[in-house]
Motif scaffolding. Structure first.
Motif, PDB file in Angstrom:
ATOM      1  N   LYS A   1      44.636  41.597  45.013  1.00  0.00           N
ATOM      2  CA  LYS A   1      44.355  40.401  44.242  1.00  0.00           C
ATOM      3  C   LYS A   1      43.168  40.631  43.293  1.00  0.00           C
ATOM      4  CE  LYS A   1      43.882  35.543  44.528  1.00  0.00           C
ATOM      5  NZ  LYS A   1      44.520  34.400  45.060  1.00  0.00           N
ATOM      6  N   GLU A   2      42.138  41.318  43.756  1.00  0.00           N
ATOM      7  CA  GLU A   2      40.984  41.591  42.891  1.00  0.00           C
ATOM      8  C   GLU A   2      41.382  42.468  41.714  1.00  0.00           C
ATOM      9  OE1 GLU A   2      38.001  43.268  45.361  1.00  0.00           O
ATOM     10  OE2 GLU A   2      37.714  41.449  46.521  1.00  0.00           O
ATOM     11  N   ARG A   4      44.186  42.482  40.223  1.00  0.00           N
ATOM     12  CA  ARG A   4      44.915  41.662  39.262  1.00  0.00           C
ATOM     13  C   ARG A   4      43.953  40.856  38.383  1.00  0.00           C
ATOM     14  NH1 ARG A   4      50.248  38.085  40.682  1.00  0.00           N
ATOM     15  NH2 ARG A   4      50.644  37.613  38.524  1.00  0.00           N
ATOM     16  N   ILE A   5      42.891  40.365  38.978  1.00  0.00           N
ATOM     17  CA  ILE A   5      41.888  39.619  38.209  1.00  0.00           C
ATOM     18  C   ILE A   5      41.193  40.546  37.212  1.00  0.00           C
ATOM     19  CG2 ILE A   5      39.688  38.375  38.382  1.00  0.00           C
ATOM     20  CD1 ILE A   5      40.703  37.256  41.057  1.00  0.00           C
ATOM     21  N   LEU A   6      40.849  41.749  37.660  1.00  0.00           N
ATOM     22  CA  LEU A   6      40.206  42.705  36.753  1.00  0.00           C
ATOM     23  C   LEU A   6      41.144  43.111  35.630  1.00  0.00           C
ATOM     24  CD1 LEU A   6      38.234  44.982  39.237  1.00  0.00           C
ATOM     25  CD2 LEU A   6      37.331  43.282  37.651  1.00  0.00           C
ATOM     26  N   ASN A   7      42.430  43.269  35.936  1.00  0.00           N
ATOM     27  CA  ASN A   7      43.400  43.589  34.885  1.00  0.00           C
ATOM     28  C   ASN A   7      43.483  42.470  33.857  1.00  0.00           C
ATOM     29  OD1 ASN A   7      44.096  46.091  35.851  1.00  0.00           O
ATOM     30  ND2 ASN A   7      45.886  45.359  36.973  1.00  0.00           N
ATOM     31  N   PHE A   8      43.462  41.220  34.325  1.00  0.00           N
ATOM     32  CA  PHE A   8      43.508  40.092  33.403  1.00  0.00           C
ATOM     33  C   PHE A   8      42.260  40.044  32.530  1.00  0.00           C
ATOM     34  CE2 PHE A   8      42.302  35.701  32.418  1.00  0.00           C
ATOM     35  CZ  PHE A   8      43.363  35.367  31.587  1.00  0.00           C
ATOM     36  N   ILE A   9      41.096  40.278  33.131  1.00  0.00           N
ATOM     37  CA  ILE A   9      39.845  40.263  32.362  1.00  0.00           C
ATOM     38  C   ILE A   9      39.858  41.377  31.312  1.00  0.00           C
ATOM     39  CG2 ILE A   9      37.347  40.645  32.516  1.00  0.00           C
ATOM     40  CD1 ILE A   9      37.466  39.166  35.216  1.00  0.00           C
ATOM     41  N   TRP A  11      42.539  42.737  29.948  1.00  0.00           N
ATOM     42  CA  TRP A  11      43.526  42.364  28.937  1.00  0.00           C
ATOM     43  C   TRP A  11      42.956  41.310  27.986  1.00  0.00           C
ATOM     44  CZ3 TRP A  11      45.856  37.511  28.278  1.00  0.00           C
ATOM     45  CH2 TRP A  11      46.883  37.483  27.335  1.00  0.00           C
ATOM     46  N   GLN A  64      55.051  36.962  32.287  1.00  0.00           N
ATOM     47  CA  GLN A  64      54.496  36.592  33.583  1.00  0.00           C
ATOM     48  C   GLN A  64      55.229  35.408  34.071  1.00  0.00           C
ATOM     49  OE1 GLN A  64      52.240  38.286  35.352  1.00  0.00           O
ATOM     50  NE2 GLN A  64      52.158  39.795  33.749  1.00  0.00           N
TER      51      GLN A  64
END
Length: 64
Positions: A1-2, A4-9, A11, A64
């Motif tokens: 989960k972490e 995924r958050i880092l990937n979003f940030i 992006w 998504q």
């Protein structure tokens, strides 16, 4: 989960930087040397950057 958050940030940061650079090229804040086309080519490239960034962002959201 972490991850995924880092990937979003990462992006989102890429999208914001691309839009910032694109709009700076359109407005004339950033330019190219004369031998690479100068301000006119920089404006065209700026629009290409903005349009392709917006399209890719919309496609990423829809995926998504």
């Amino acid at each position: 989960k972490e991850g995924r958050i880092l990937n979003f940030i990462a992006w989102l940061t890429g999208v914001l930087v691309s839009l910032s650079v694109g709009f700076a090229m359109i407005e004339g804040t950033l330019s190219l040397p004369i031998w690479l086309g100068g301000s006119t080519l920089a404006m065209v490239v700026g629009w290409v950057v903005v349009i392709t960034t917006l399209i890719s962002a919309v496609l990423a959201v829809l995926r998504q």
